[in-house]
Design a protein around this motif. Structure first.
Motif, PDB file in Angstrom:
ATOM      1  N   MET A  50       0.838  -1.206   0.000  1.00 14.21           N
ATOM      2  CA  MET A  50       0.000   0.000   0.000  1.00 14.21           C
ATOM      3  C   MET A  50       0.872   1.255   0.000  1.00 14.21           C
ATOM      4  SD  MET A  50      -2.911   1.460  -0.163  1.00 14.21           S
ATOM      5  CE  MET A  50      -4.079   0.136   0.065  1.00 14.21           C
ATOM      6  N   LEU A  51       1.948   1.244   0.775  1.00 15.78           N
ATOM      7  CA  LEU A  51       2.848   2.389   0.821  1.00 15.78           C
ATOM      8  C   LEU A  51       3.399   2.687  -0.576  1.00 15.78           C
ATOM      9  CD1 LEU A  51       4.503   4.546   2.310  1.00 15.78           C
ATOM     10  CD2 LEU A  51       6.218   2.762   2.758  1.00 15.78           C
ATOM     11  N   ILE A  52       3.902   1.669  -1.248  1.00 15.92           N
ATOM     12  CA  ILE A  52       4.476   1.861  -2.581  1.00 15.92           C
ATOM     13  C   ILE A  52       3.400   2.325  -3.558  1.00 15.92           C
ATOM     14  CG2 ILE A  52       5.612   0.692  -4.518  1.00 15.92           C
ATOM     15  CD1 ILE A  52       7.382   1.293  -1.985  1.00 15.92           C
ATOM     16  N   GLN A  53       2.212   1.767  -3.465  1.00 14.76           N
ATOM     17  CA  GLN A  53       1.101   2.177  -4.352  1.00 14.76           C
ATOM     18  C   GLN A  53       0.762   3.649  -4.143  1.00 14.76           C
ATOM     19  OE1 GLN A  53      -2.470  -0.255  -4.092  1.00 14.76           O
ATOM     20  NE2 GLN A  53      -3.730   1.512  -4.602  1.00 14.76           N
ATOM     21  N   GLN A  54       0.665   4.070  -2.892  1.00 18.46           N
ATOM     22  CA  GLN A  54       0.321   5.455  -2.596  1.00 18.46           C
ATOM     23  C   GLN A  54       1.435   6.407  -3.045  1.00 18.46           C
ATOM     24  OE1 GLN A  54      -3.004   6.228  -0.696  1.00 18.46           O
ATOM     25  NE2 GLN A  54      -2.952   4.507  -2.085  1.00 18.46           N
ATOM     26  N   LEU A  55       2.690   6.012  -2.823  1.00 22.75           N
ATOM     27  CA  LEU A  55       3.817   6.833  -3.272  1.00 22.75           C
ATOM     28  C   LEU A  55       3.824   6.982  -4.786  1.00 22.75           C
ATOM     29  CD1 LEU A  55       6.579   5.528  -0.856  1.00 22.75           C
ATOM     30  CD2 LEU A  55       5.729   7.890  -0.974  1.00 22.75           C
ATOM     31  N   ARG A  56       3.514   5.907  -5.493  1.00 25.63           N
ATOM     32  CA  ARG A  56       3.467   5.970  -6.960  1.00 25.63           C
ATOM     33  C   ARG A  56       2.370   6.920  -7.433  1.00 25.63           C
ATOM     34  NH1 ARG A  56       4.423  -0.419  -8.018  1.00 25.63           N
ATOM     35  NH2 ARG A  56       6.699  -0.372  -7.858  1.00 25.63           N
ATOM     36  N   GLU A  57       1.213   6.862  -6.779  1.00 25.94           N
ATOM     37  CA  GLU A  57       0.120   7.762  -7.152  1.00 25.94           C
ATOM     38  C   GLU A  57       0.504   9.215  -6.886  1.00 25.94           C
ATOM     39  OE1 GLU A  57      -3.544   6.503  -5.292  1.00 25.94           O
ATOM     40  OE2 GLU A  57      -3.419   4.507  -6.202  1.00 25.94           O
ATOM     41  N   LEU A  58       1.129   9.467  -5.745  1.00 26.90           N
ATOM     42  CA  LEU A  58       1.558  10.831  -5.427  1.00 26.90           C
ATOM     43  C   LEU A  58       2.642  11.309  -6.386  1.00 26.90           C
ATOM     44  CD1 LEU A  58       1.548  10.502  -1.541  1.00 26.90           C
ATOM     45  CD2 LEU A  58       0.082  12.027  -2.887  1.00 26.90           C
ATOM     46  N   GLU A  59       3.493  10.397  -6.803  1.00 26.44           N
ATOM     47  CA  GLU A  59       4.525  10.750  -7.782  1.00 26.44           C
ATOM     48  C   GLU A  59       3.881  11.066  -9.138  1.00 26.44           C
ATOM     49  OE1 GLU A  59       8.703   8.960  -9.600  1.00 26.44           O
ATOM     50  OE2 GLU A  59       7.319   7.605  -8.579  1.00 26.44           O
ATOM     51  N   LYS A  60       2.912  10.266  -9.532  1.00 24.80           N
ATOM     52  CA  LYS A  60       2.208  10.494 -10.795  1.00 24.80           C
ATOM     53  C   LYS A  60       1.525  11.862 -10.801  1.00 24.80           C
ATOM     54  CE  LYS A  60      -1.889   8.634 -11.571  1.00 24.80           C
ATOM     55  NZ  LYS A  60      -2.793   9.723 -11.793  1.00 24.80           N
ATOM     56  N   ASP A  61       1.013  12.281  -9.649  1.00 21.42           N
ATOM     57  CA  ASP A  61       0.342  13.584  -9.534  1.00 21.42           C
ATOM     58  C   ASP A  61       1.323  14.717  -9.269  1.00 21.42           C
ATOM     59  OD1 ASP A  61      -2.263  12.663 -10.023  1.00 21.42           O
ATOM     60  OD2 ASP A  61      -2.513  12.058  -7.926  1.00 21.42           O
ATOM     61  N   ASN A  62       2.624  14.418  -9.313  1.00 13.34           N
ATOM     62  CA  ASN A  62       3.680  15.422  -9.145  1.00 13.34           C
ATOM     63  C   ASN A  62       3.694  16.033  -7.740  1.00 13.34           C
ATOM     64  OD1 ASN A  62       5.925  16.823 -10.103  1.00 13.34           O
ATOM     65  ND2 ASN A  62       4.700  18.599 -10.662  1.00 13.34           N
ATOM     66  N   ILE A  63       3.251  15.273  -6.756  1.00 17.21           N
ATOM     67  CA  ILE A  63       3.235  15.746  -5.370  1.00 17.21           C
ATOM     68  C   ILE A  63       4.532  15.346  -4.668  1.00 17.21           C
ATOM     69  CG2 ILE A  63       2.011  15.647  -3.156  1.00 17.21           C
ATOM     70  CD1 ILE A  63       0.469  17.074  -5.429  1.00 17.21           C
ATOM     71  N   VAL A  64       5.046  14.168  -4.986  1.00 20.83           N
ATOM     72  CA  VAL A  64       6.324  13.734  -4.439  1.00 20.83           C
ATOM     73  C   VAL A  64       7.297  13.434  -5.576  1.00 20.83           C
ATOM     74  CG1 VAL A  64       5.299  12.740  -2.342  1.00 20.83           C
ATOM     75  CG2 VAL A  64       5.783  11.264  -4.272  1.00 20.83           C
ATOM     76  N   THR A  65       8.569  13.518  -5.241  1.00 18.07           N
ATOM     77  CA  THR A  65       9.608  13.136  -6.198  1.00 18.07           C
ATOM     78  C   THR A  65      10.313  11.898  -5.673  1.00 18.07           C
ATOM     79  OG1 THR A  65      11.216  14.606  -5.170  1.00 18.07           O
ATOM     80  CG2 THR A  65       9.994  15.482  -7.034  1.00 18.07           C
ATOM     81  N   ARG A  66      10.723  11.079  -6.592  1.00 22.47           N
ATOM     82  CA  ARG A  66      11.418   9.828  -6.280  1.00 22.47           C
ATOM     83  C   ARG A  66      12.820   9.937  -6.842  1.00 22.47           C
ATOM     84  NH1 ARG A  66      11.732   4.714  -9.249  1.00 22.47           N
ATOM     85  NH2 ARG A  66      11.858   3.010  -7.752  1.00 22.47           N
ATOM     86  N   LYS A  67      13.806   9.736  -5.988  1.00 18.97           N
ATOM     87  CA  LYS A  67      15.197   9.789  -6.431  1.00 18.97           C
ATOM     88  C   LYS A  67      15.815   8.415  -6.224  1.00 18.97           C
ATOM     89  CE  LYS A  67      19.474  12.354  -6.057  1.00 18.97           C
ATOM     90  NZ  LYS A  67      20.175  13.467  -5.432  1.00 18.97           N
ATOM     91  N   VAL A  68      16.354   7.868  -7.306  1.00 18.47           N
ATOM     92  CA  VAL A  68      16.986   6.553  -7.263  1.00 18.47           C
ATOM     93  C   VAL A  68      18.489   6.732  -7.379  1.00 18.47           C
ATOM     94  CG1 VAL A  68      17.143   4.289  -8.358  1.00 18.47           C
ATOM     95  CG2 VAL A  68      14.960   5.521  -8.363  1.00 18.47           C
ATOM     96  N   TYR A  69      19.208   6.159  -6.443  1.00 17.27           N
ATOM     97  CA  TYR A  69      20.669   6.188  -6.462  1.00 17.27           C
ATOM     98  C   TYR A  69      21.160   4.892  -7.087  1.00 17.27           C
ATOM     99  CZ  TYR A  69      20.198  10.046  -3.184  1.00 17.27           C
ATOM    100  OH  TYR A  69      19.869  11.236  -2.590  1.00 17.27           O
ATOM    101  N   GLN A  70      22.033   5.008  -8.053  1.00 15.87           N
ATOM    102  CA  GLN A  70      22.578   3.834  -8.744  1.00 15.87           C
ATOM    103  C   GLN A  70      23.709   3.233  -7.919  1.00 15.87           C
ATOM    104  OE1 GLN A  70      21.031   2.543 -11.310  1.00 15.87           O
ATOM    105  NE2 GLN A  70      19.617   4.266 -11.300  1.00 15.87           N
ATOM    106  N   GLU A  71      23.317   2.425  -6.963  1.00 18.88           N
ATOM    107  CA  GLU A  71      24.277   1.734  -6.117  1.00 18.88           C
ATOM    108  C   GLU A  71      23.715   0.376  -5.776  1.00 18.88           C
ATOM    109  OE1 GLU A  71      23.338   3.502  -1.743  1.00 18.88           O
ATOM    110  OE2 GLU A  71      24.294   4.912  -3.115  1.00 18.88           O
ATOM    111  N   VAL A  72      24.526  -0.462  -5.164  1.00 21.35           N
ATOM    112  CA  VAL A  72      24.088  -1.809  -4.790  1.00 21.35           C
ATOM    113  C   VAL A  72      24.141  -1.911  -3.276  1.00 21.35           C
ATOM    114  CG1 VAL A  72      24.569  -4.276  -5.016  1.00 21.35           C
ATOM    115  CG2 VAL A  72      24.957  -2.736  -6.955  1.00 21.35           C
ATOM    116  N   PRO A  73      23.034  -2.224  -2.613  1.00 19.40           N
ATOM    117  CA  PRO A  73      21.688  -2.340  -3.181  1.00 19.40           C
ATOM    118  C   PRO A  73      21.142  -0.967  -3.574  1.00 19.40           C
ATOM    119  CG  PRO A  73      21.565  -2.532  -0.801  1.00 19.40           C
ATOM    120  CD  PRO A  73      23.032  -2.424  -1.162  1.00 19.40           C
ATOM    121  N   PRO A  74      20.164  -0.937  -4.480  1.00 22.30           N
ATOM    122  CA  PRO A  74      19.610   0.351  -4.914  1.00 22.30           C
ATOM    123  C   PRO A  74      19.011   1.114  -3.737  1.00 22.30           C
ATOM    124  CG  PRO A  74      18.764  -1.442  -6.264  1.00 22.30           C
ATOM    125  CD  PRO A  74      19.528  -2.068  -5.142  1.00 22.30           C
TER     126      PRO A  74
END
Length: 119
Positions: A50-74
């Motif tokens: 549910m957390l990931i689903q809600q974050l994705r929806e908020l990201e889609k609506d441009n309310i939150v930003t998601r930053k991915v760091y290219q490292e191991v583990p991601p």
């Protein structure tokens, strides 16, 4: 394409931030950038799915930003976008009213507690 019609402004607001979890997620992201595991600790009642689903929806609506760091583990972090920060006053008012409501319930003799130090 059909035009989306809102009959009152709060409909548009609730379409984006409505539900049980989105306002809580937004309040937790209000002052700091957090990883999903941090959010999970701050909101223990929400499932990871549910957390990931809600974050994705908020990201889609441009309310939150998601930053991915290219490292191991991601490493992934979420924060409020500039647009999401415009919800600050709305979140403050929701929080203040919630505190007022909890005090009202306590005055009525209900067994409730507010742990504000989680945010």
């Amino acid at each position: 394409m059909n035009k989306k019609i809102y009959n009152i402004g709060v409909e548009a607001t609730m379409e984006v931030i409505g539900g049980k979890w989105k306002p809580i997620i937004l309040c937790n992201l209000r002052y700091e950038t957090l990883r999903p595991s941090d959010l999970q600790r701050k909101i223990p009642e929400i499932s990871q799915k549910m957390l990931i689903q809600q974050l994705r929806e908020l990201e889609k609506d441009n309310i939150v930003t998601r930053k991915v760091y290219q490292e191991v583990p991601p490493k992934v972090e979420y924060s409020l976008s500039s647009y999401g920060k415009s919800l600050g006053e709305v979140l403050d008012i929701l929080c203040s009213w919630g505190e007022l409501h909890v005090n009202h319930l306590i005055e009525k003799g209900e067994n409730v507690q507010l742990n504000c130090n989680n945010i």
